[in-house]
Scaffold this motif. Structure first.
Motif, PDB file in Angstrom:
ATOM      1  N   VAL A 505      -3.403 -40.209 -34.621  1.00 32.10           N
ATOM      2  CA  VAL A 505      -3.151 -41.455 -35.349  1.00 32.10           C
ATOM      3  C   VAL A 505      -1.963 -41.246 -36.274  1.00 32.10           C
ATOM      4  O   VAL A 505      -1.898 -40.235 -36.985  1.00 32.10           O
ATOM      5  N   ILE A 506      -1.017 -42.189 -36.241  1.00 33.46           N
ATOM      6  CA  ILE A 506       0.140 -42.114 -37.142  1.00 33.46           C
ATOM      7  C   ILE A 506      -0.190 -42.910 -38.403  1.00 33.46           C
ATOM      8  O   ILE A 506      -0.305 -44.133 -38.367  1.00 33.46           O
ATOM      9  N   VAL A 507      -0.367 -42.186 -39.501  1.00 34.93           N
ATOM     10  CA  VAL A 507      -0.711 -42.799 -40.790  1.00 34.93           C
ATOM     11  C   VAL A 507       0.456 -42.587 -41.737  1.00 34.93           C
ATOM     12  O   VAL A 507       0.823 -41.448 -42.040  1.00 34.93           O
ATOM     13  N   SER A 508       1.042 -43.683 -42.177  1.00 32.54           N
ATOM     14  CA  SER A 508       2.197 -43.613 -43.095  1.00 32.54           C
ATOM     15  C   SER A 508       3.264 -42.641 -42.572  1.00 32.54           C
ATOM     16  O   SER A 508       3.837 -41.849 -43.334  1.00 32.54           O
ATOM     17  N   GLY A 509       3.476 -42.679 -41.269  1.00 36.07           N
ATOM     18  CA  GLY A 509       4.507 -41.838 -40.670  1.00 36.07           C
ATOM     19  C   GLY A 509       4.078 -40.428 -40.351  1.00 36.07           C
ATOM     20  O   GLY A 509       4.850 -39.645 -39.794  1.00 36.07           O
ATOM     21  N   HIS A 510       2.842 -40.070 -40.683  1.00 37.87           N
ATOM     22  CA  HIS A 510       2.341 -38.722 -40.405  1.00 37.87           C
ATOM     23  C   HIS A 510       1.472 -38.743 -39.151  1.00 37.87           C
ATOM     24  O   HIS A 510       0.556 -39.566 -39.030  1.00 37.87           O
ATOM     25  N   ASN A 511       1.731 -37.822 -38.225  1.00 32.87           N
ATOM     26  CA  ASN A 511       0.880 -37.675 -37.042  1.00 32.87           C
ATOM     27  C   ASN A 511      -0.371 -36.884 -37.424  1.00 32.87           C
ATOM     28  O   ASN A 511      -0.283 -35.701 -37.756  1.00 32.87           O
ATOM     29  N   LEU A 512      -1.522 -37.521 -37.359  1.00 31.89           N
ATOM     30  CA  LEU A 512      -2.771 -36.866 -37.730  1.00 31.89           C
ATOM     31  C   LEU A 512      -3.687 -36.777 -36.512  1.00 31.89           C
ATOM     32  O   LEU A 512      -4.105 -37.801 -35.964  1.00 31.89           O
ATOM     33  N   GLY A 513      -3.994 -35.560 -36.093  1.00 30.04           N
ATOM     34  CA  GLY A 513      -4.979 -35.372 -35.033  1.00 30.04           C
ATOM     35  C   GLY A 513      -6.362 -35.620 -35.582  1.00 30.04           C
ATOM     36  O   GLY A 513      -6.704 -35.162 -36.680  1.00 30.04           O
ATOM     37  N   THR A 514      -7.164 -36.360 -34.843  1.00 26.75           N
ATOM     38  CA  THR A 514      -8.493 -36.693 -35.361  1.00 26.75           C
ATOM     39  C   THR A 514      -9.457 -35.503 -35.297  1.00 26.75           C
ATOM     40  O   THR A 514     -10.383 -35.417 -36.097  1.00 26.75           O
ATOM     41  N   ALA A 515      -9.249 -34.582 -34.357  1.00 21.44           N
ATOM     42  CA  ALA A 515     -10.190 -33.454 -34.203  1.00 21.44           C
ATOM     43  C   ALA A 515     -10.281 -32.583 -35.457  1.00 21.44           C
ATOM     44  O   ALA A 515     -11.392 -32.249 -35.898  1.00 21.44           O
ATOM     45  N   PRO A 516      -9.150 -32.186 -36.087  1.00 20.43           N
ATOM     46  CA  PRO A 516      -9.276 -31.376 -37.313  1.00 20.43           C
ATOM     47  C   PRO A 516      -9.979 -32.120 -38.452  1.00 20.43           C
ATOM     48  O   PRO A 516     -10.691 -31.500 -39.252  1.00 20.43           O
ATOM     49  N   ILE A 517      -9.788 -33.440 -38.518  1.00 21.38           N
ATOM     50  CA  ILE A 517     -10.452 -34.223 -39.562  1.00 21.38           C
ATOM     51  C   ILE A 517     -11.960 -34.236 -39.315  1.00 21.38           C
ATOM     52  O   ILE A 517     -12.764 -34.058 -40.233  1.00 21.38           O
ATOM     53  N   GLU A 518     -12.333 -34.435 -38.050  1.00 20.38           N
ATOM     54  CA  GLU A 518     -13.759 -34.403 -37.702  1.00 20.38           C
ATOM     55  C   GLU A 518     -14.369 -33.034 -38.010  1.00 20.38           C
ATOM     56  O   GLU A 518     -15.482 -32.948 -38.537  1.00 20.38           O
ATOM     57  N   ASN A 519     -13.637 -31.991 -37.690  1.00 21.34           N
ATOM     58  CA  ASN A 519     -14.141 -30.643 -37.967  1.00 21.34           C
ATOM     59  C   ASN A 519     -14.388 -30.445 -39.462  1.00 21.34           C
ATOM     60  O   ASN A 519     -15.383 -29.827 -39.872  1.00 21.34           O
ATOM     61  N   ALA A 520     -13.481 -30.971 -40.277  1.00 18.59           N
ATOM     62  CA  ALA A 520     -13.630 -30.851 -41.730  1.00 18.59           C
ATOM     63  C   ALA A 520     -14.873 -31.611 -42.206  1.00 18.59           C
ATOM     64  O   ALA A 520     -15.671 -31.088 -42.997  1.00 18.59           O
ATOM     65  N   ILE A 521     -15.038 -32.832 -41.721  1.00 21.60           N
ATOM     66  CA  ILE A 521     -16.209 -33.633 -42.113  1.00 21.60           C
ATOM     67  C   ILE A 521     -17.501 -32.933 -41.691  1.00 21.60           C
ATOM     68  O   ILE A 521     -18.479 -32.879 -42.445  1.00 21.60           O
ATOM     69  N   ASN A 522     -17.483 -32.377 -40.484  1.00 20.17           N
ATOM     70  CA  ASN A 522     -18.692 -31.746 -39.945  1.00 20.17           C
ATOM     71  C   ASN A 522     -19.092 -30.482 -40.698  1.00 20.17           C
ATOM     72  O   ASN A 522     -20.223 -29.996 -40.556  1.00 20.17           O
TER      73      ASN A 522
END
Length: 631
Positions: A505-522
């Motif tokens: 997902v491109i958020v404010s010009g930053h490419n953010l992979g969702t998998a690392p975010i999910e890993n952090a939440i988990n």
């Protein structure tokens, strides 16, 4: 060269030889099987078309390798242990002799009902022993089977029947699944209103409930079996003849009918089964999957039986009659290798540990996972409570399209590493590509996974649509097979699959992979699982929406939302904090355990007009619940 790898040195030798001279390597492995006629050429390959052929000119029948060749040496050995849905019902132990007889008998039933070599047969059945018999019977007479999971809707069934122009449908009056009965015959009848190519429906009696009957088309399985004998010579097949079609989800919503062929698929699934699980004589192997997806084809039926193994088939679910059922079955049958999905492990981890501890799991030598990358918390729960810190865990990465396991540790031979699939199997040459499609040479790196040389069990095409096959798997990065996943590679060459590369997902010009975010939440102690998607945002362009499952008994307070956001900020950075966090009871998943983020993206974006046929999901009921509680 031996079919079996017994040490790390042998793994290195096999791998090195498979890379230096793939044709010679696979020829050596193939020589361990029974062929009616040997090959003229081991490999023909042109990935620009793409066109891959293995063992051209060779002739065989895969059922002679799964059944006939074992009769003299292990005819009285158990081939399949069938464990019924209700633990009060008796399990069946079916020997290789008995299985051979049943397969030959049903092969004759198929022929008597008009099925010929090359015809397509759709199989829509519960996890009864006869499902495995049906698959093997099709293969024995050269018919092409298309197994459709017995939880799919009439719409999904009809689409698959029509895409392959199937001639005969095999189904059952119904199927037991936990405390529910699925009315399979009723669903099939609904589907067949739109399926003009079906000439016969052969119905297995399982639940004994009343079903509607069309005497011009419907016949009972048990009555047909009484009319034939159990002598059926195997049809001689070419190595590149179609063995089966298996449908997998497409990103467009239209399923893809992946075509697997006889020779290469047999060689690779057997070789990978023997070595990843380190199966030995006398072991009892259990894969808890359904034959309706590729794991069941490759690692319940074909790979284990071709290896002469004892394989368990389970009709039930892990939660019935309680959440200790998996462990009760392991104790009962003295299971030595247990292979399941991270989804199941996470679900079981939510329940009291006493449900595991009450059973004797000392027979287990190897644990395995399949369907998605396993998160660290689930890996350690599995290791601590099921394996008692004594069993290697093989975290297998592969796909319907690949036919067999691609990257995985080998139990006790190569090292495990939590959350890492680890090393490629012999014959598999993975690379990491950068954004321009160039190979990343550094060992320690992150990029897009691609495979630069064919292997024997690669799907040859999408049924009826080779152009789509080329566009999906070979166009993004020419001369590579592109599975669609990204990965990390550590300093030792171990691979960690990080998820679909389109989950960015491109958020404010930053490419953010969702998998690392999910890993952090988990990693939060109160969170079982999460899924993160993007949704339109007036200022950022896109923002992040997190769907989160908590452990039972956790109060879903605003303070917990703040904690989750802080974990993400601390782990990745403030830019990765989700704008919205919705607590949910479950996530929509395919039968193979993959989260359907396409559905979650549409819900987050308030676009629920066309979610597709959600009945094909593992848990279709969660979709409406998520919609009803959307933020």
């Amino acid at each position: 060269m031996s079919l079996e790898i017994n040490s790390y040195q042998e793994y290195q030798e096999h791998y090195q030889r498979s890379v230096e001279n793939p044709s010679l390597f696979w020829e050596d492995i193939a020589n361990h099987f029974f062929w009616r006629k040997k090959w003229d050429k081991v490999l023909e390959n042109d990935w620009s078309i793409p066109l891959t052929k293995w063992f051209t000119g060779a002739q065989l029948n895969i059922t002679e390798n799964c059944l006939d060749r074992h009769l003299e040496e292990r005819g009285d050995q158990t081939a399949i242990i069938w464990e019924p849905n209700d633990p009060k019902d008796k399990a069946q132990h079916v020997t290789y002799k008995r299985l051979h007889s049943k397969v030959c008998t049903f092969s004759n039933v198929l022929k008597k009902n008009g099925v010929q070599k090359g015809d397509r047969v759709c199989i829509y059945m519960p996890m009864v022993l006869e499902l495995a018999v049906a698959v093997l019977a099709c293969a024995r007479i050269g018919a092409i089977h298309s197994v459709v999971f017995a939880g799919f809707s009439a719409t999904a069934l009809a689409a698959r029947i029509n895409d392959a122009s199937c001639k005969v449908l095999l189904t059952a009056d119904g199927g037991f699944r936990g405390d529910k009965i699925t009315p399979l015959k009723d669903i099939a009848d609904e589907a067949l209103k739109e399926c003009p190519t079906i000439e016969k429906t052969i119905v297995f009696k399982r639940t004994k409930q009343h079903v509607s009957w069309n005497p011009s088309m419907d016949v009972w399985w048990h009555k047909e079996v009484e009319k034939v004998d159990d002598v059926c010579p195997a049809e001689v097949m070419n190595a590149e003849d179609m063995l089966f079609i298996l449908y997998t989800s497409g990103s467009t919503g239209k399923p893809k009918g992946m075509v697997h062929t006889c020779g290469g698929y047999m060689v690779y699934t057997t070789y990978s089964f023997k070595n990843v699980f380190q199966y030995k004589e006398g072991d009892v192997y259990w894969c808890s999957a359904d034959i309706g997806w590729i794991t069941g084809h490759s690692y319940i039926v074909y790979g284990p039986l071709a290896a002469g193994a004892t394989t368990v088939m389970f009709e039930g679910v892990p939660s019935y009659p309680d959440f200790g059922r998996f462990w009760e079955v392991c104790e009962k049958h003295k299971v030595t290798q247990f292979y399941t999905a991270p989804t199941a492990i996470r679900a079981l981890a939510k329940h009291p540990i006493s449900l595991v501890e009450k059973y004797d799991l000392s027979s287990i030598k190897t644990l395995g996972t399949v369907g998605e990358p396993i998160n660290e918390e689930a890996w350690h729960w599995y290791d601590d409570h099921v394996g008692k810190n004594k069993c290697p865990i093989v975290d297998t990465w592969w796909q319907t399209e690949t036919g067999g396991m691609m990257i995985s540790s080998m139990a006790g031979i190569t090292k495990d590493k939590p959350t890492y699939a680890t090393l490629p199997l012999p014959g598999i040459q993975p690379v990491l590509l950068d954004g321009e499609g160039k190979e990343i040479q550094e060992t320690e790196a992150e990029g897009i996974v691609a495979i630069k040389h064919p292997w024997p069990s690669l799907a040859r095409t999408i049924y009826g649509n080779h152009e789509r096959y080329k566009n999906v798997y070979f166009s993004a990065y020419p001369n590579y097979y592109f599975p669609g996943d990204g990965a990390l590679r550590d300093a030792d060459g171990n691979y960690r699959i990080t998820g679909r590369v389109d989950d960015v997902v491109i958020v404010s010009g930053h490419n953010l992979g969702t998998a690392p975010i999910e890993n952090a939440i988990n990693e939060h102690e109160k969170i079982v699982e999460s899924a993160v998607v993007g949704f339109p945002h007036d200022i950022k362009g896109n923002a992040l929406y997190a769907y989160v499952i908590t452990y039972d008994g956790v109060e879903e307070k605003p303070e917990l939302i703040d904690e989750i956001k802080q974990v993400v900020a601390n782990t990745i950075g403030p830019i990765a904090k989700p704008d919205k966090i919705q607590f949910v009871k479950g996530l929509p998943k395919t039968r193979s355990g993959k989260i359907m983020r396409r559905i979650l993206r549409k819900i987050a974006s308030n676009d629920t007009s066309n979610l597709g046929d959600v009945s094909t999901l593992l848990n279709p009921e969660v979709v409406q619940d998520i919609i009803d509680h959307k933020l």
